[in-house]
Design an enzyme around this catalytic site. Structure first.
Site, short mmCIF file in Angstrom:
data_model
loop_
_atom_site.label_atom_id
_atom_site.label_comp_id
_atom_site.label_asym_id
_atom_site.label_seq_id
_atom_site.Cartn_x
_atom_site.Cartn_y
_atom_site.Cartn_z
N ASP A 1 0.82 -1.21 0.00
CA ASP A 1 0.00 0.00 0.00
C ASP A 1 0.85 1.27 0.00
OD1 ASP A 1 -2.38 -1.33 -0.12
OD2 ASP A 1 -2.84 -1.16 2.01
N ASN B 1 -3.24 9.25 2.43
CA ASN B 1 -3.73 8.61 3.65
C ASN B 1 -3.87 9.61 4.80
OD1 ASN B 1 -4.35 5.97 3.12
ND2 ASN B 1 -2.58 5.09 4.18
N ARG C 1 8.40 11.86 24.90
CA ARG C 1 7.41 12.43 25.80
C ARG C 1 6.17 12.87 25.03
NH1 ARG C 1 7.96 18.19 25.82
NH2 ARG C 1 7.11 18.28 27.93
N ASP D 1 0.34 11.68 22.39
CA ASP D 1 1.55 11.34 21.63
C ASP D 1 1.54 11.99 20.25
OD1 ASP D 1 2.42 9.83 23.72
OD2 ASP D 1 2.10 7.88 22.76
N ALA E 1 -6.19 2.96 7.98
CA ALA E 1 -4.76 2.79 8.20
C ALA E 1 -4.43 3.13 9.66
CB ALA E 1 -3.98 3.67 7.21
N TYR E 2 -3.51 4.05 9.87
CA TYR E 2 -3.08 4.40 11.23
C TYR E 2 -4.25 4.89 12.09
CZ TYR E 2 0.33 6.23 14.69
OH TYR E 2 1.07 6.48 15.81
N SER F 1 -6.07 2.04 13.68
CA SER F 1 -5.30 1.46 14.78
C SER F 1 -5.36 2.33 16.04
CB SER F 1 -3.84 1.28 14.36
OG SER F 1 -3.73 0.41 13.26
#
Length: 262
Positions: free
Chosen positions: A53, A118, A129, A148, A160-161, A164
């Site tokens: 991908d 994407n 940190r 984060d 995608a990310y 998740s």
């Protein structure tokens, strides 16, 4: 029909896959030229991409400017956007020659000179940190996150990310943008879906931002980043028997009941 055949030399065994596809195109008397992913050129009116991908995303961004459809031949891992494996190339070539495929226009995002199909992933420049991020939309303050990072995603990137990180799955042809915090330090932060016409600004107070584009390019650290819809749309080609929902079922096992392994 003239074909751009794109390969990624960093994919293991790409030479074997490339040889199979080239022989198939020659046997079907298809005019084509082969290009390294890092040296793509304008030639054909249709593109085959050998890789995963990530390879397809990069080729789709390049050929969006030429309004050329891109179809993936998967030799990567999941290959969510790819249509078939190398062993199915004869069926794919026949389908493309017969017009048995569809082309979907996918919105892309832009930040300065960078284009993402994407997502843009925004993090602090100190990876050890969390950072404090301020989100503005159309010049209005929305909220701040201690997290984060933030994912600013297209519907294409929602599987995608962003998925998740707990974001929603969006139908790929929607004109919308998803904003997903990564590991927020609160129980109240939730993903946000906004119209694609919105202008998004992300700032930070405690350090600089780093921005990655579709998981590949990382900009130098900046104080803020502006994200809005890109002027061009990517053209992704799909075989007519491969619709979005069947891909969710077959590759992400969406809606599949767990089985008893005993």
């Amino acid at each position: 029909m003239k074909i751009n055949l794109i390969f990624n030399k960093y994919i293991p065994d790409y030479k074997k896959a490339l040889e199979v596809v080239e022989k198939a195109l020659i046997s079907y008397k298809v005019e084509f030229q082969t290009f390294d992913l890092e040296k793509m050129e304008e030639f054909g009116d249709f593109t085959f991409v050998i890789g995963g991908d990530g390879t397809l995303l990069r080729a789709a961004r390049f050929y969006a400017k030429q309004n050329v459809p891109v179809m993936g031949i998967n030799v990567g891992r999941l290959g969510f956007l790819a249509q078939a494996g190398v062993n199915e190339i004869n069926n794919v070539i026949e389908a493309v020659q017969d017009g048995r495929y569809s082309v979907e226009e996918r919105i892309m995002l832009q930040s300065g000179d960078y284009i993402a199909l994407n997502d843009f992933v925004i993090k602090g420049c100190n990876p050890s940190r969390t950072s404090k991020f301020f989100l503005e939309i159309n010049g209005k303050f929305v909220c701040d996150y201690i997290a984060d990072g933030l994912i600013i995603s297209t519907p294409t990137g929602s599987t995608a990310y962003g998925l998740s990180a707990g974001g929603p799955v969006l139908y790929p042809e929607l004109n919308a943008i998803v904003i997903v915090p990564i590991c927020p330090h609160t129980l109240n932060a939730r993903p946000l879906v906004v119209p694609a016409t919105e202008r998004i600004v992300v700032k930070t107070s405690d350090d600089l931002l780093s921005v990655s584009i579709d998981g590949f390019v990382t900009t130098k650290c900046v104080e803020k980043t502006y994200i809005n819809i890109a002027p061009d749309k990517a053209k992704l080609a799909f075989l007519k028997n491969n619709n979005f929902y069947s891909v969710l079922r077959n590759k992400l096992h969406w809606g599949v009941s767990p089985t008893n392994s005993d």
